[in-house]
Design a protein around this motif. Structure first.
Motif, PDB file in Angstrom:
ATOM      1  N   GLY A  46      -6.155   9.567  -3.255  1.00  0.00           N
ATOM      2  CA  GLY A  46      -6.989   8.559  -2.597  1.00  0.00           C
ATOM      3  C   GLY A  46      -7.180   7.339  -3.474  1.00  0.00           C
ATOM      4  O   GLY A  46      -7.105   6.193  -2.999  1.00  0.00           O
ATOM      5  N   ALA A  47      -7.414   7.566  -4.774  1.00  0.00           N
ATOM      6  CA  ALA A  47      -7.544   6.440  -5.708  1.00  0.00           C
ATOM      7  C   ALA A  47      -6.242   5.660  -5.795  1.00  0.00           C
ATOM      8  O   ALA A  47      -6.241   4.423  -5.808  1.00  0.00           O
ATOM      9  CB  ALA A  47      -7.948   6.957  -7.089  1.00  0.00           C
ATOM     10  N   VAL A  48      -5.123   6.364  -5.843  1.00  0.00           N
ATOM     11  CA  VAL A  48      -3.821   5.705  -5.964  1.00  0.00           C
ATOM     12  C   VAL A  48      -3.548   4.807  -4.760  1.00  0.00           C
ATOM     13  O   VAL A  48      -3.144   3.645  -4.902  1.00  0.00           O
ATOM     14  CB  VAL A  48      -2.706   6.755  -6.125  1.00  0.00           C
ATOM     15  CG1 VAL A  48      -1.329   6.132  -5.917  1.00  0.00           C
ATOM     16  CG2 VAL A  48      -2.790   7.406  -7.496  1.00  0.00           C
ATOM     17  N   LEU A  49      -3.768   5.340  -3.556  1.00  0.00           N
ATOM     18  CA  LEU A  49      -3.492   4.556  -2.347  1.00  0.00           C
ATOM     19  C   LEU A  49      -4.416   3.343  -2.249  1.00  0.00           C
ATOM     20  O   LEU A  49      -3.995   2.259  -1.835  1.00  0.00           O
ATOM     21  CB  LEU A  49      -3.628   5.448  -1.120  1.00  0.00           C
ATOM     22  CG  LEU A  49      -2.548   6.536  -1.001  1.00  0.00           C
ATOM     23  CD1 LEU A  49      -2.923   7.544   0.081  1.00  0.00           C
ATOM     24  CD2 LEU A  49      -1.187   5.930  -0.709  1.00  0.00           C
ATOM     25  N   MET A  50      -5.669   3.517  -2.631  1.00  0.00           N
ATOM     26  CA  MET A  50      -6.603   2.394  -2.634  1.00  0.00           C
ATOM     27  C   MET A  50      -6.169   1.337  -3.646  1.00  0.00           C
ATOM     28  O   MET A  50      -6.111   0.136  -3.337  1.00  0.00           O
ATOM     29  CB  MET A  50      -8.010   2.887  -2.958  1.00  0.00           C
ATOM     30  CG  MET A  50      -9.061   1.788  -2.989  1.00  0.00           C
ATOM     31  SD  MET A  50     -10.621   2.331  -3.727  1.00  0.00           S
ATOM     32  CE  MET A  50     -10.150   2.430  -5.453  1.00  0.00           C
ATOM     33  N   LEU A  51      -5.856   1.766  -4.866  1.00  0.00           N
ATOM     34  CA  LEU A  51      -5.455   0.816  -5.902  1.00  0.00           C
ATOM     35  C   LEU A  51      -4.135   0.135  -5.559  1.00  0.00           C
ATOM     36  O   LEU A  51      -3.951  -1.050  -5.846  1.00  0.00           O
ATOM     37  CB  LEU A  51      -5.355   1.534  -7.248  1.00  0.00           C
ATOM     38  CG  LEU A  51      -6.680   1.994  -7.870  1.00  0.00           C
ATOM     39  CD1 LEU A  51      -6.427   2.882  -9.077  1.00  0.00           C
ATOM     40  CD2 LEU A  51      -7.554   0.798  -8.249  1.00  0.00           C
ATOM     41  N   ALA A  52      -3.227   0.876  -4.928  1.00  0.00           N
ATOM     42  CA  ALA A  52      -1.950   0.263  -4.544  1.00  0.00           C
ATOM     43  C   ALA A  52      -2.170  -0.858  -3.539  1.00  0.00           C
ATOM     44  O   ALA A  52      -1.541  -1.929  -3.634  1.00  0.00           O
ATOM     45  CB  ALA A  52      -1.015   1.324  -3.965  1.00  0.00           C
ATOM     46  N   ASP A  53      -3.055  -0.644  -2.576  1.00  0.00           N
ATOM     47  CA  ASP A  53      -3.341  -1.695  -1.599  1.00  0.00           C
ATOM     48  C   ASP A  53      -4.015  -2.889  -2.275  1.00  0.00           C
ATOM     49  O   ASP A  53      -3.704  -4.049  -1.987  1.00  0.00           O
ATOM     50  CB  ASP A  53      -4.229  -1.146  -0.483  1.00  0.00           C
ATOM     51  CG  ASP A  53      -4.428  -2.150   0.639  1.00  0.00           C
ATOM     52  OD1 ASP A  53      -3.478  -2.391   1.399  1.00  0.00           O
ATOM     53  OD2 ASP A  53      -5.542  -2.719   0.746  1.00  0.00           O
ATOM     54  N   HIS A  54      -4.943  -2.594  -3.173  1.00  0.00           N
ATOM     55  CA  HIS A  54      -5.651  -3.662  -3.883  1.00  0.00           C
ATOM     56  C   HIS A  54      -4.690  -4.475  -4.750  1.00  0.00           C
ATOM     57  O   HIS A  54      -4.729  -5.712  -4.752  1.00  0.00           O
ATOM     58  CB  HIS A  54      -6.761  -3.047  -4.738  1.00  0.00           C
ATOM     59  CG  HIS A  54      -7.508  -4.035  -5.580  1.00  0.00           C
ATOM     60  ND1 HIS A  54      -8.461  -4.883  -5.065  1.00  0.00           N
ATOM     61  CD2 HIS A  54      -7.423  -4.323  -6.902  1.00  0.00           C
ATOM     62  CE1 HIS A  54      -8.942  -5.649  -6.036  1.00  0.00           C
ATOM     63  NE2 HIS A  54      -8.325  -5.329  -7.158  1.00  0.00           N
ATOM     64  N   VAL A  55      -3.806  -3.797  -5.476  1.00  0.00           N
ATOM     65  CA  VAL A  55      -2.862  -4.483  -6.359  1.00  0.00           C
ATOM     66  C   VAL A  55      -1.865  -5.303  -5.552  1.00  0.00           C
ATOM     67  O   VAL A  55      -1.463  -6.399  -5.970  1.00  0.00           O
ATOM     68  CB  VAL A  55      -2.145  -3.455  -7.257  1.00  0.00           C
ATOM     69  CG1 VAL A  55      -0.946  -4.073  -7.958  1.00  0.00           C
ATOM     70  CG2 VAL A  55      -3.125  -2.876  -8.278  1.00  0.00           C
ATOM     71  N   ALA A  56      -1.463  -4.793  -4.385  1.00  0.00           N
ATOM     72  CA  ALA A  56      -0.529  -5.546  -3.546  1.00  0.00           C
ATOM     73  C   ALA A  56      -1.136  -6.865  -3.083  1.00  0.00           C
ATOM     74  O   ALA A  56      -0.413  -7.833  -2.835  1.00  0.00           O
ATOM     75  CB  ALA A  56      -0.122  -4.703  -2.337  1.00  0.00           C
ATOM     76  N   ALA A  57      -2.471  -6.911  -2.961  1.00  0.00           N
ATOM     77  CA  ALA A  57      -3.136  -8.112  -2.442  1.00  0.00           C
ATOM     78  C   ALA A  57      -3.675  -9.028  -3.531  1.00  0.00           C
ATOM     79  O   ALA A  57      -3.910 -10.214  -3.279  1.00  0.00           O
ATOM     80  CB  ALA A  57      -4.280  -7.696  -1.516  1.00  0.00           C
ATOM     81  N   HIS A  58      -3.889  -8.492  -4.733  1.00  0.00           N
ATOM     82  CA  HIS A  58      -4.537  -9.279  -5.793  1.00  0.00           C
ATOM     83  C   HIS A  58      -3.774  -9.133  -7.105  1.00  0.00           C
ATOM     84  O   HIS A  58      -3.260  -8.061  -7.422  1.00  0.00           O
ATOM     85  CB  HIS A  58      -5.981  -8.804  -6.004  1.00  0.00           C
ATOM     86  CG  HIS A  58      -6.829  -8.856  -4.771  1.00  0.00           C
ATOM     87  ND1 HIS A  58      -7.316 -10.027  -4.243  1.00  0.00           N
ATOM     88  CD2 HIS A  58      -7.254  -7.861  -3.946  1.00  0.00           C
ATOM     89  CE1 HIS A  58      -8.014  -9.753  -3.153  1.00  0.00           C
ATOM     90  NE2 HIS A  58      -7.990  -8.453  -2.953  1.00  0.00           N
ATOM     91  N   ASP A  59      -3.767 -10.185  -7.855  1.00  0.00           N
ATOM     92  CA  ASP A  59      -3.189 -10.159  -9.196  1.00  0.00           C
ATOM     93  C   ASP A  59      -4.267  -9.644 -10.148  1.00  0.00           C
ATOM     94  O   ASP A  59      -4.928 -10.417 -10.841  1.00  0.00           O
ATOM     95  CB  ASP A  59      -2.716 -11.560  -9.596  1.00  0.00           C
ATOM     96  CG  ASP A  59      -2.053 -11.574 -10.967  1.00  0.00           C
ATOM     97  OD1 ASP A  59      -1.659 -10.490 -11.433  1.00  0.00           O
ATOM     98  OD2 ASP A  59      -1.949 -12.660 -11.559  1.00  0.00           O
ATOM     99  N   ASP A  60      -4.454  -8.314 -10.144  1.00  0.00           N
ATOM    100  CA  ASP A  60      -5.548  -7.689 -10.876  1.00  0.00           C
ATOM    101  C   ASP A  60      -4.958  -6.777 -11.946  1.00  0.00           C
ATOM    102  O   ASP A  60      -4.528  -5.646 -11.656  1.00  0.00           O
ATOM    103  CB  ASP A  60      -6.430  -6.894  -9.905  1.00  0.00           C
ATOM    104  CG  ASP A  60      -7.711  -6.384 -10.542  1.00  0.00           C
ATOM    105  OD1 ASP A  60      -7.741  -6.233 -11.772  1.00  0.00           O
ATOM    106  OD2 ASP A  60      -8.683  -6.119  -9.801  1.00  0.00           O
ATOM    107  N   ALA A  61      -4.914  -7.247 -13.175  1.00  0.00           N
ATOM    108  CA  ALA A  61      -4.286  -6.495 -14.262  1.00  0.00           C
ATOM    109  C   ALA A  61      -5.032  -5.206 -14.560  1.00  0.00           C
ATOM    110  O   ALA A  61      -4.417  -4.187 -14.908  1.00  0.00           O
ATOM    111  CB  ALA A  61      -4.211  -7.368 -15.519  1.00  0.00           C
TER     112      ALA A  61
END
Length: 662
Positions: free
Chosen positions: A290-305
């Motif tokens: 669940g964390a991975v899928l959430m972070l993957a969506d977030h990273v795809a939308a934002h340049d968040d290092a």
């Protein structure tokens, strides 16, 4: 404890300092904004600070500098103090808000406003952060005067006092977003891990406790509250949909807070640990995914290092915990499966099996393997990192081999004919002829307790009738997981469209819709959560396939969910990144009638909606916020509603389907 100089006290000191820990809200937030304030995390538009505090007091503040807003988590621990209090200097009034909780509004326009989303809680915690007991803290005093607003709460021995407070600067403009909510903002949404409902902004803080995301229920077998990244993912999808539908900045802030609360709890090895079943803080990999899928969506939308680094570490954690079978790589369900020592504390009965070359301790749980395989593919799509490509291919080979196991066909066909009798609603079961009732009794009394032994002898998960069992070796007949398997299979088929999984999916869909299992779920509160995953699976299927059949099934599933007061899956708002990419999303409209339920099926530039009326009376289809263009509406039979009907009626227990007019 010396409380003679309590943290950030405004105005007069408390007359009984040894009895009260007092928090001056303005001082709490001021210290968080000080240069050099200790910082746990700093990233995309958020900074999590931990200001120094007096003994017995913990403070955590999320600062959103660009939005001129901050959120403080306050925790008072004390074996001596009898009360904890919060205070604001100056004239403030208290106002209820439809968003939940209370607004503390100043008399002047140049002062900050505050939002307390829920009543302070008294919680008893263990050393690992499990919430063992929880209750609303008893109010022991409220002082509202021209000089201060002060509220005091009872502080019980062995309990801590938790308070959540948002501060909005005068120019933030967020108070109005809390004071007026659209109907859509109060539509209950089903949380994937706790199976409870979210229906207003304040409900986030039933999950978000002192900077970590918890399930909002007590979990078996210990009946304590544990952290869950899968609920965090559900909240993230819900808040994304609400942000898109309303344009409110509040939802962007809440979503960011969820993301960074998950990152904050990540362990040094890249994983997350839960201790849902044992005292050893085992990790449940479905929650990690669940964390991975959430972070993957977030990273795809934002340049968040910061988020990308957390995501990369999480993938390394999951990759290291896979097991090699004869047929490929298998992603396990939890850390207990990794050793004989762990399995000695496993809360279920189980049988040993070396099927397909697996370890005896591997329960061969299908849903987590499918979900993890999807997560690895989504990670690669979001980041461009192809290092796990071979692992994904191997995992797909293992999944196909397992679902196509077909031993003892005649035996399993007979067994599941008997077990299907155990799924009959009570009224139908009572009407069975006596010989059939005897067979049914044999099913639940003897076959169900022995099913895991049968599967250990003749390894199989996909049954002749279309039922998919959860695990190979674990004791139990977990019918609720049929809907979870469908959810995972639809997502799997979308991610890997060339796979041979489609026949498995279609057979399972036919069994679920045409048999007794949906009535079986609906009949018992202990199984009703399966209806939420059934609706979730059908939403994904509608995005994948334009067949009107799936839309009809989904509308019926919405009515079933409403009948048992279960919220709709958060994906129905149209902002689940697995189903609809960010650039392809369209906002979900909000109906005027609060009883109507909206499913946003828009994707790839195609605006599409289901409007479902779960009540027994006809309701007008009027809008607070309208669809993105003129819509052609059709009834359940596919008959188009004439365009001159400006306000269509949605009949009771019926639905209409809408497509944007060309």
């Amino acid at each position: 404890m010396d409380m003679a100089e309590p943290f950030g006290v405004e105005g007069k000191p408390d007359p009984h300092p040894t009895d009260t820990v007092e928090l001056a809200l303005a001082a709490v937030f001021a210290r968080a904004h000080e240069t050099g304030a200790p910082c746990d995390l700093a990233g995309h538009d958020i900074r999590r600070c931990r200001p120094e505090a007096a003994n017995g007091l913990e403070v955590l503040v999320d600062v959103f500098a660009g939005a001129q807003a901050s959120c403080a988590f306050l925790r008072v621990r004390s074996s001596q103090a009898a009360q904890g209090s919060i205070a604001l200097a100056g004239p403030y009034r208290i106002e209820d808000t439809p968003a939940g909780g209370w607004l503390l509004l100043p008399a002047g326009e140049d002062a900050a406003s505050y939002w307390v989303p829920l009543a302070p809680r008294a919680r008893r915690l263990d050393a690992d952060g499990h919430i063992l007991e929880e209750r609303v803290a008893a109010l022991r005093g409220l002082d509202s005067s021209p000089t201060q607003l002060r509220a005091a709460f009872e502080l019980s021995p062995s309990f801590c006092l938790d308070i959540v407070v948002w501060r909005f600067e005068p120019a933030a403009g967020l108070v109005g977003e809390l004071q007026q909510l659209l109907t859509l903002e109060t539509q209950p949404l089903f949380m994937w891990s706790s199976h409870t409902n979210y229906s207003r902004p304040a409900d986030l803080y039933a999950h978000l406790v002192f900077g970590h995301v918890y399930e909002n229920h007590k979990v078996w077998p210990r009946y304590w509250k544990v952290c869950s990244e899968l609920d965090a993912y559900a909240l993230y999808v819900a808040l994304s949909g609400l942000a898109l539908a309303t344009g409110k900045r509040l939802y962007f802030l809440l979503r960011q807070q969820v993301v960074y609360s998950v990152i904050a709890r990540q362990a040094k090895d890249g994983g997350w640990y839960h201790g849902e079943w044992t005292d050893s803080m085992e990790s449940h990999y479905r929650l990690v995914v669940g964390a991975v899928l959430m972070l993957a969506d977030h990273v795809a939308a934002h340049d968040d290092a910061v988020a990308r680094h957390a995501l990369e570490r999480a993938m390394g954690f999951l990759a290291a915990r896979a097991q090699r079978l004869d047929v490929g790589l298998w992603f396990m369900h939890d850390s207990l499966e990794g050793s004989a020592e762990g399995m000695r504390t496993y809360p279920f009965g189980w049988s040993k099996s070396r099927a397909l070359g697996k370890a005896n301790t591997n329960m061969l749980i299908l849903n987590t393997h499918l979900d993890t395989t999807i997560a690895f593919a989504d990670y690669a799509a979001a980041t461009g990192d192809g290092q796990y490509r071979s692992a994904v291919e191997s995992a797909r080979s293992a999944a196909l081999a397992v679902v196509h196991l077909r031993p003892a066909e005649r035996l399993y066909r007979t067994v599941f004919r008997i077990l299907d009798l155990t799924l009959l609603p009570k009224r139908e079961a009572a009407a069975l002829p006596v010989p059939v009732r005897v067979v049914k009794r044999i099913g639940w009394k003897y076959l169900v307790p022995s099913l895991h032994r049968l599967k250990a002898l003749f390894p199989r998960l996909v049954m002749p009738n279309g039922y998919i069992d959860r695990a190979l070796c674990q004791k139990g007949f977990a019918t609720r997981y049929q809907s979870v398997h469908l959810w995972d299979l639809v997502r799997y088929v979308r991610r890997f469209p060339d796979d041979a999984m489609r026949p498995i999916l279609e057979r399972a869909l036919s069994y679920t819709y045409g048999g007794n299992i949906r009535a079986h779920w609906k009949e018992s509160p202990e199984r009703q959560d399966a209806l939420g995953f059934w609706a979730e699976a059908l939403y994904h299927l509608c995005i994948l396939d334009p067949d009107p059949t799936w839309r009809r099934w989904l509308a019926e599933a919405v009515i079933d969910c409403e009948d048992v007061s279960l919220g709709l899956p958060p994906s129905v708002l149209g902002a689940n990144g697995e189903a609809v990419a960010a650039q392809d999303r369209s906002h979900c409209p909000s109906p005027a009638a609060r009883q109507l339920r909206i499913v946003n099926l828009s994707h790839r530039g195609r605006s599409e909606y289901l409007v479902v009326n779960p009540t027994g009376e006809s309701l007008p289809l009027e809008w607070q916020t309208a669809p993105s263009g003129p819509v052609v509406w059709s009834d359940r039979t596919g008959r188009q509603i004439p365009i001159y009907v400006r306000v269509p009626l949605v009949a009771g227990r019926e639905w209409v389907h809408g497509m944007l007019r060309p």
